[in-house]
Enzyme design. Structure first.
Site, PDB file in Angstrom:
ATOM      1  N   HIS A  21     -14.023 -40.965  -4.848  1.00 24.62           N
ATOM      2  CA  HIS A  21     -12.848 -40.914  -3.961  1.00 24.62           C
ATOM      3  C   HIS A  21     -11.647 -40.403  -4.752  1.00 24.62           C
ATOM      4  CE1 HIS A  21      -9.726 -42.012  -1.159  1.00 24.62           C
ATOM      5  NE2 HIS A  21     -10.652 -42.159  -0.246  1.00 24.62           N
ATOM      6  N   ASN A  56     -13.419 -47.120   5.407  1.00 23.47           N
ATOM      7  CA  ASN A  56     -13.027 -47.455   4.038  1.00 23.47           C
ATOM      8  C   ASN A  56     -11.719 -48.236   4.106  1.00 23.47           C
ATOM      9  OD1 ASN A  56     -12.266 -47.581   1.374  1.00 23.47           O
ATOM     10  ND2 ASN A  56     -11.909 -45.357   1.139  1.00 23.47           N
ATOM     11  N   GLY A  70      -4.251 -40.083   4.491  1.00 21.32           N
ATOM     12  CA  GLY A  70      -3.084 -40.923   4.720  1.00 21.32           C
ATOM     13  C   GLY A  70      -1.829 -40.167   5.092  1.00 21.32           C
ATOM     14  N   GLU A 117     -13.189 -34.861   1.891  1.00 17.24           N
ATOM     15  CA  GLU A 117     -11.882 -35.465   2.125  1.00 17.24           C
ATOM     16  C   GLU A 117     -10.812 -34.644   1.413  1.00 17.24           C
ATOM     17  OE1 GLU A 117     -12.317 -39.924   3.259  1.00 17.24           O
ATOM     18  OE2 GLU A 117     -11.836 -39.751   1.147  1.00 17.24           O
ATOM     19  N   LYS A 129     -10.122 -49.643   1.784  1.00 20.37           N
ATOM     20  CA  LYS A 129      -9.307 -49.543   0.551  1.00 20.37           C
ATOM     21  C   LYS A 129      -8.871 -50.963   0.148  1.00 20.37           C
ATOM     22  CE  LYS A 129      -8.315 -44.860   1.854  1.00 20.37           C
ATOM     23  NZ  LYS A 129      -7.425 -43.695   1.828  1.00 20.37           N
ATOM     24  N   SER A 162      -7.051 -38.765   7.721  1.00 23.95           N
ATOM     25  CA  SER A 162      -6.246 -38.924   8.941  1.00 23.95           C
ATOM     26  C   SER A 162      -7.078 -38.821  10.221  1.00 23.95           C
ATOM     27  CB  SER A 162      -5.075 -37.923   8.941  1.00 23.95           C
ATOM     28  OG  SER A 162      -4.201 -38.188   7.854  1.00 23.95           O
ATOM     29  N   GLU A 173      -8.715 -41.297  -4.731  1.00 25.40           N
ATOM     30  CA  GLU A 173      -7.862 -42.370  -5.258  1.00 25.40           C
ATOM     31  C   GLU A 173      -8.418 -42.939  -6.555  1.00 25.40           C
ATOM     32  OE1 GLU A 173      -7.591 -44.665  -1.645  1.00 25.40           O
ATOM     33  OE2 GLU A 173      -6.463 -43.026  -0.729  1.00 25.40           O
TER      34      GLU A 173
END
Ligand code: 13P
Length: 264
Positions: free
Chosen positions: A105, A13, A181, A175, A15, A221, A107
């Site tokens: 997701h 991904n 991250g 996730e 992003k 990560s 985000e």
């Protein structure tokens, strides 16, 4: 869903990274690296999820060079084409030979206010156009503190899959938000515990065949250093990789996890 042998999926991904020119160079490097390594795409599936503006360029490259890398998109509209400024319909993605699309997701849940209803509608729209939704679920650090590791992910999964048609194909990505991250990945044991719980949830909602066929990815990560530990787990069938997917050599090493899955 049909197959009971789950082919691992390593998905990158990107992003909001890499423009379409960078995307072409990136996919070329990745495919050369995997070719050098004699990678068998039937053994471990590889997918990249570039920004929308890169999709046509990457599709053209994959087709011209007959590359087996799969194409994914990072989002879609839950609606049919219409007066919806800025949105992208599932059928447009399908025309670009996009196979996978990420829904839910964190985000988008947290940064764009997408709730479980929106995620479910996006998953349905994807399936209706022949795309395979990669349904992301996972808890924040505060939610983990309050509810433990699996409860939030299970509730999010139930909301997303309950209204899918019986024959829908989909992928689940666990996730944990605190691992994204942060450099602090979940432990393989924790990922296994939640992946197992998610599979059991699929069994109770949609039956045994679905639960045996559905691939559950871990994301957060992931690097070439820790991928082997996750893929050694019986219920973890791949990874959704963010930052480490932006370096083609590192992503290639992650794809080749089998070379180091027995080590260490
Ligand atoms: P990182 O691998 O950068 O933690 O991102 C994970 C992720 O959000 C993939 O969708």
């Amino acid at each position: 869903m049909s197959a009971t042998v789950r082919v691992p999926l390593i998905a990158g991904n990107w992003k909001m990274h890499l423009d379409h020119l960078q995307a072409i160079a990136h996919v070329q490097k990745l495919s050369w690296s995997l070719k050098d390594a004699k990678h068998d795409y039937a053994e471990v599936e590889v997918a990249v999820f570039p920004p929308f503006t890169d999709l046509r360029s990457v599709q053209t490259l994959l087709a011209a060079d007959k590359l087996a890398v799969r194409l994914g998109a990072q989002d879609l509209s839950p609606h049919a084409p219409g007066a919806l400024t800025g949105d992208i319909a599932a059928e447009f993605l399908a025309k670009l030979e996009v196979r996978y699309v990420i829904v839910g997701h964190s985000e988008r849940r947290n940064g764009h206010g997408e709730d479980d209803g929106t995620v479910a509608a996006k998953a349905r729209a994807a399936v209706a156009s022949g795309l395979v939704p990669v349904i992301c679920v996972g808890e924040t650090a505060a939610e983990r503190e309050e509810h433990g590791g699996a409860a939030i992910a299970l509730a999010q999964l139930e909301a997303a899959v309950a209204s899918l048609p019986a024959d829908a194909e989909y992928v689940i990505a666990y996730e944990p938000v605190w691992a994204i991250g942060s450099g602090a990945a979940a432990t393989p044991d924790d990922a296994q515990t939640v992946a197992r719980a998610l599979r059991e949830c699929v069994e109770s909602l949609r039956g045994e065949a679905d639960s045996l066929a559905v691939r559950v990815l871990y994301g957060g990560s992931v690097t070439s250093q820790n991928i082997a530990g996750f893929l050694r787990q019986p219920d973890v069938d791949g990874a959704l990789v963010g930052g480490a997917s932006l370096d083609p050599d590192e992503f290639s090493r992650i794809v080749q996890f089998r070379k180091h899955v027995t080590a260490g």
